[in-house]
Enzyme design. Structure first.
Site, mmCIF file in Angstrom:
data_model
loop_
_atom_site.group_PDB
_atom_site.id
_atom_site.type_symbol
_atom_site.label_atom_id
_atom_site.label_comp_id
_atom_site.label_asym_id
_atom_site.label_seq_id
_atom_site.Cartn_x
_atom_site.Cartn_y
_atom_site.Cartn_z
ATOM 1 N N ASN A 9 0.870 -1.175 0.000
ATOM 2 C CA ASN A 9 0.000 0.000 0.000
ATOM 3 C C ASN A 9 0.906 1.224 0.000
ATOM 4 O O ASN A 9 1.498 1.561 1.020
ATOM 5 C CB ASN A 9 -0.889 -0.048 1.261
ATOM 6 C CG ASN A 9 -1.706 1.215 1.426
ATOM 7 O OD1 ASN A 9 -1.770 2.059 0.527
ATOM 8 N ND2 ASN A 9 -2.343 1.346 2.582
ATOM 9 N N LYS A 11 0.170 4.270 -0.345
ATOM 10 C CA LYS A 11 -0.454 5.477 0.236
ATOM 11 C C LYS A 11 -0.177 6.698 -0.644
ATOM 12 O O LYS A 11 -0.067 6.564 -1.870
ATOM 13 C CB LYS A 11 0.014 5.669 1.680
ATOM 14 C CG LYS A 11 -0.184 4.402 2.522
ATOM 15 C CD LYS A 11 -0.013 4.598 3.993
ATOM 16 C CE LYS A 11 -0.218 3.275 4.705
ATOM 17 N NZ LYS A 11 -0.145 3.386 6.160
ATOM 18 N N HIS A 117 -9.482 1.127 4.818
ATOM 19 C CA HIS A 117 -8.228 1.359 5.541
ATOM 20 C C HIS A 117 -8.499 2.341 6.678
ATOM 21 O O HIS A 117 -9.300 3.261 6.541
ATOM 22 C CB HIS A 117 -7.160 1.914 4.584
ATOM 23 C CG HIS A 117 -5.799 1.914 5.205
ATOM 24 N ND1 HIS A 117 -5.410 2.863 6.121
ATOM 25 C CD2 HIS A 117 -4.748 1.066 5.077
ATOM 26 C CE1 HIS A 117 -4.168 2.596 6.522
ATOM 27 N NE2 HIS A 117 -3.756 1.501 5.900
ATOM 28 N N GLU A 119 -6.958 4.776 7.731
ATOM 29 C CA GLU A 119 -6.739 6.193 7.403
ATOM 30 C C GLU A 119 -7.963 6.777 6.694
ATOM 31 O O GLU A 119 -8.299 7.940 6.891
ATOM 32 C CB GLU A 119 -5.456 6.330 6.563
ATOM 33 C CG GLU A 119 -4.221 6.131 7.441
ATOM 34 C CD GLU A 119 -3.016 5.541 6.727
ATOM 35 O OE1 GLU A 119 -2.949 5.575 5.493
ATOM 36 O OE2 GLU A 119 -2.124 5.030 7.446
ATOM 37 N N GLU A 189 -5.393 -5.076 10.502
ATOM 38 C CA GLU A 189 -4.368 -4.060 10.757
ATOM 39 C C GLU A 189 -4.687 -3.308 12.048
ATOM 40 O O GLU A 189 -5.519 -2.378 12.040
ATOM 41 C CB GLU A 189 -4.319 -3.048 9.609
ATOM 42 C CG GLU A 189 -3.989 -3.643 8.264
ATOM 43 C CD GLU A 189 -3.412 -2.593 7.324
ATOM 44 O OE1 GLU A 189 -2.273 -2.764 6.887
ATOM 45 O OE2 GLU A 189 -4.099 -1.591 7.045
ATOM 46 N N GLY A 195 2.389 2.184 10.727
ATOM 47 C CA GLY A 195 3.348 3.271 10.558
ATOM 48 C C GLY A 195 4.050 3.686 11.838
ATOM 49 O O GLY A 195 4.686 4.733 11.898
ATOM 50 N N SER A 234 3.360 -2.172 10.394
ATOM 51 C CA SER A 234 4.800 -2.229 10.654
ATOM 52 C C SER A 234 5.435 -3.569 10.297
ATOM 53 O O SER A 234 6.337 -4.042 10.997
ATOM 54 C CB SER A 234 5.113 -1.852 12.112
ATOM 55 O OG SER A 234 4.711 -0.520 12.368
HETATM 56 P P1 PGA Z 1 2.878 0.213 7.633
HETATM 57 O O1 PGA Z 1 1.414 0.447 6.984
HETATM 58 O O2 PGA Z 1 3.416 -1.064 7.051
HETATM 59 O O3 PGA Z 1 3.675 1.429 7.223
HETATM 60 O O4 PGA Z 1 2.675 0.120 9.110
HETATM 61 C C1 PGA Z 1 0.532 -0.628 6.797
HETATM 62 C C2 PGA Z 1 -0.757 -0.151 6.179
HETATM 63 O O5 PGA Z 1 -1.220 0.951 6.503
HETATM 64 O O6 PGA Z 1 -1.351 -0.859 5.358
#
Ligand code: PGA
Length: 276
Positions: A9, A11, A117, A119, A189, A195, A234
Site C-alpha cells: 500500500n 499510500k 483502511h 486512514e 491491521e 506506521g 509495521s
Molecule cells: P505500515 O502500513 O506497514 O507502514 O505500518 C501498513 C498499512 O497501513 O497498510
C-alpha cells in the site's frame, strides 16, 4: 490451501520517477520468487504508468518461464505482480466530483482494491456500512476487495479487539451473506501498529487472526477455511517470517516497507518460503 498474498500500500507517495524505479526494482528483486501473490497499490494517478511497466515486466517473466519450461531447466520464474488500488467510489459514473469508479480501475488493470483502511475510516469518516457498500460494489464489478479491519489502541487496551473486527466484518456478512467473503481478502491491521514501528507480536496477531476466522466459521466453515487474512502494521523484512510462520496469517499488507523494492521483495520471499 490458502495462497499467500503480499500487497504493498503505497499510500500518498510517488512520482513518475519513483513509480518507475520501484517497479523496475521490484521486478528485479522478485526474480525467482514464486508461490506468493504479490500486489502493489500505487496512487491512482500512477496506475497507467504502473500498468505499462508491469505489462513489460510480466511479459518478460512469462517468456522467461516459457523458455525455461521448454528447456526443462530450473522452471522458476517471477511471480506476476498484480496491480491494485487504495480506494474506490460507489458509482461507475455520474456527478461525483473527484471519485474513481471500479470500471476505471479495471480499465487500467487494477484488480485488488483496498477498502476500509483505517486512514480512510478516520480522515474521511468512512463507516462500516459505507465500507460494506464498497465491498459489494467491487464484487459486483468483478474486483477483489481487500477489506481492512482493526482496532484502535484504546479499543485494544479495553480488550475490544475481536469485537471490533467482528463488527467490521459483520457489516459485510449481514448485508451480503458470508459467501461474499469468497475470493475476497481481509487485512487485519491494528491501528496502533500502522506506521509506528510498534508491530503486534506474531503470537498476538495469530490469536486475533484465529478469532476472526472462528467468527466467520460461525456462519460458514468453508468460507472461513478459504478466506485469506493478511496481517498489516509495521511489517518489515525483519519480522515478516515470524508472522508467516503462523497458521492463520496468510500474507501481509505492507505500507512503509513497500516503498523499498528490496524490503518488499524480502517480505514476499518470506511468505513464499513459509507457505510452500
Ligand atoms: P505500515 O502500513 O506497514 O507502514 O505500518 C501498513 C498499512 O497501513 O497498510
Amino acid at each position: 490451501m490458502r495462497h499467500p498474498v503480499v500487497m504493498g500500500n503505497w499510500k500518498l507517495n510517488g512520482s513518475k520517477e519513483m513509480v518507475s524505479g520501484l517497479i523496475k526494482g521490484l521486478d528485479a528483486a522478485l526474480n525467482g520468487v514464486e508461490g506468493v501473490d504479490v500486489a502493489i497499490a500505487p496512487p491512482v494517478m500512477y496506475l497507467d504508468l504502473a500498468e505499462q511497466l508491469l505489462s513489460k515486466a510480466n511479459s518478460k517473466a512469462n517468456s522467461k518461464a516459457n523458455s525455461k519450461a521448454n528447456s526443462k531447466a530450473n522452471s522458476k520464474a517471477n511471480s506476476k505482480i498484480i496491480l491494485g488500488s487504495q480506494n474506490v467510489d460507489l458509482h461507475n459514473n455520474g456527478a461525483f466530483t473527484g471519485d474513481i469508479s471500479p470500471a476505471m480501475l479495471k480499465e487500467f488493470g487494477a484488480s485488488h482494491i483496498i477498502i476500509g483502511h483505517s486512514e480512510r475510516r478516520e480522515y474521511h469518516n468512512e463507516s462500516d456500512e459505507f465500507v460494506a457498500k464498497k465491498f459489494a460494489f467491487l464484487k459486483e464489478n468483478g474486483l477483489t476487495p481487500v477489506l481492512c479491519i482493526g482496532e484502535s489502541e484504546a479499543q485494544n487496551e479495553a480488550g475490544e479487539t475481536v469485537a471490533v473486527c467482528a463488527r467490521q466484518i459483520d457489516a459485510v456478512i449481514n448485508t451480503q451473506g458470508v459467501e461474499a467473503l469468497n475470493g475476497a481478502i481481509i487485512a487485519y491491521e491494528p491501528i496502533w501498529a500502522i506506521g509506528t514501528g510498534k508491530a503486534a507480536t506474531a503470537d498476538d496477531a495469530q490469536r486475533i487472526h484465529a478469532a476472526i476466522r472462528a467468527h466467520i466459521a460461525e456462519k460458514s466453515e468453508e468460507v472461513a477455511k478459504n478466506v485469506v487474512i493478511q496481517y498489516g502494521g509495521s511489517v518489515k523484512p525483519e519480522n515478516a517470517a515470524a508472522y508467516f510462520a503462523q497458521p492463520d496469517i496468510d500474507g501481509a499488507l505492507v505500507g512503509g516497507a513497500a516503498l523499498d523494492a528490496e524490503s518488499f521483495a524480502a517480505i514476499a520471499k518470506a511468505a513464499a518460503e513459509a507457505k510452500n
